[in-house]
Design an enzyme around this catalytic site. Sequence first.
Site, short mmCIF file in Angstrom:
data_model
loop_
_atom_site.label_atom_id
_atom_site.label_comp_id
_atom_site.label_asym_id
_atom_site.label_seq_id
_atom_site.Cartn_x
_atom_site.Cartn_y
_atom_site.Cartn_z
N VAL A 1 0.87 -1.17 0.00
CA VAL A 1 0.00 0.00 0.00
C VAL A 1 0.91 1.22 0.00
O VAL A 1 1.81 1.33 0.82
CB VAL A 1 -0.93 0.02 1.23
N ARG B 1 -3.80 2.83 5.88
CA ARG B 1 -4.86 2.81 6.87
C ARG B 1 -6.22 3.22 6.29
O ARG B 1 -7.01 3.89 6.95
CB ARG B 1 -4.51 3.72 8.06
N ARG B 2 -6.46 2.82 5.05
CA ARG B 2 -7.76 3.09 4.44
C ARG B 2 -8.52 1.80 4.12
O ARG B 2 -9.53 1.84 3.42
CB ARG B 2 -7.59 3.92 3.17
N GLY B 3 -8.01 0.68 4.58
CA GLY B 3 -8.70 -0.58 4.35
C GLY B 3 -8.48 -1.20 2.99
O GLY B 3 -9.20 -2.12 2.60
N LEU B 4 -7.48 -0.72 2.23
CA LEU B 4 -7.27 -1.23 0.88
C LEU B 4 -6.82 -2.70 0.90
O LEU B 4 -7.27 -3.52 0.09
CB LEU B 4 -6.26 -0.37 0.13
N LEU B 5 -5.90 -3.03 1.81
CA LEU B 5 -5.47 -4.42 1.91
C LEU B 5 -6.65 -5.31 2.29
O LEU B 5 -6.84 -6.40 1.72
CB LEU B 5 -4.36 -4.56 2.94
N TYR C 1 -0.87 -9.70 9.46
CA TYR C 1 -1.68 -10.75 8.88
C TYR C 1 -2.44 -11.61 9.88
O TYR C 1 -3.28 -12.41 9.49
CB TYR C 1 -0.82 -11.61 7.94
N PHE D 1 8.82 -15.88 -1.09
CA PHE D 1 7.97 -15.77 -2.29
C PHE D 1 7.04 -14.59 -2.16
O PHE D 1 6.90 -14.01 -1.11
CB PHE D 1 7.19 -17.08 -2.53
#
Length: 451
Positions: free
Chosen positions: A122, A128-132, A161, A451
């Site tokens: 990101v 911190r906008r929720g994209l992930l 994660y 990977f």
Amino acid sequence: MTRDDAQPTSSEPTDPATPSPVTSTVSPPSAARGVRGADGIEIRKVTEAEYPDWMRAIAVGFLSAPAVTEAEIEGRRGGIDFDRTLGAVDAGRYVATYRSFPQTLSVPGGTLPSHAVTNVTVSPTHRRRGLLSRMMTGDLAAAKEAGTPVSTLVSAEYPIYGRFGYGPAARATSWSVELSRTGLDSRWSGPRDGGRIDLVPLDEVRKTGPELYTRFLARQPGAVSRDERWWQLATGEIQVPSMPWNEPFWAAYRSASGELEGMVAYSSDHKWDEAKQPDNTVTVEQLFTVSPEAERALWEYVCSLDWASRVRTEGRAPDDLLPDYLPDPRAARVRTHSDFLWLRILDVVRALEGRTYGVADSLVLEVRDGLGLAAGRFRLDGGPDGASCAPTGDAADLTLDAGELGALYLGDASAVRLAALGSVREDRPGAAAAAELMFRTARRPWCPDVF
């Protein structure tokens, strides 16, 4: 390598844009194809025409460079499956990236298909906008729907994660060996068991290495598959500017009967000290074997090289035998020791039935999952010969989150320790100890590859 906005570091000959050879039908669900959020940012699949911009977003997110060369873009293009490559677009520019690919994962007693995740970034302007979350939740749901039992990734940062149901399932340790202190016989001239070690050219590595690694994969829980492109990168047949390649030495061990049982790749920094004495550091880039005889012989070989003062390793198994091959194990010291491979259970039944267990026993597991992918109560009946698993209404023996089940799955984490930490709730007295005996493995899992 995955993270919100971190830089990966590895000298392994891996290509983050390289898929594994396992066939997969997974693609992001329709909700992840061109979905615009309330903030105007669109999550969508990447097209070939947009690929250069997506690569620039990776370079920004990993703090690699503000721009990417054409040679870099073209060098990585061959490993991309655009149907499984996502990004977030704001005002016509990619500001977040995400990719998954099929992989084979070695587990206790066998192998399973895995949904591997990589190239997660990101941009610092869009943190911190929720994209992930928007990219990953849709992708994991698609993998679950396709029947893939587990997902894997290598996390550059620890905190990210766990909230997506991943747990640290295998650790890695890097070593430094001061050769003057090992106590090895300075007159060492070859394996003590009648085998032999030969330097091998790259064309032989490409020919014999994949078959040997397949044998290694079958016996090493935590290891992941390597496709043809991996070997092309490892032997310089394909070169990518951001992954400088200098040809290493490759050596192979064959048993007294002529069977290929191990290979090592190593390089040297070619240094001399002020007294005109060679002071080289030898770096072991690869060492994989299918017998303890091969492992011992190859370690003794690299620790007996003329002109070398020390040997350094990349990430090895956390219980690697290297120190104890040396007459003086204190000659080897740990450089790094950390979590490495993270695992996420997607299909509890298929995952738990896909491995064997240390002792025959039964457990009822209550699995909590914020994403809802693995939630439920399941009865596991397992042992050294296999397992069965099914949803159940019986009372739970242990209650745990999906991340803790992922940490336990390959046999590295301790159920007793997790219970003491409060990460696992013991609903039946003695259930944590029973899970310990079932899940733990005699040797710890290890993933050799980034990977």
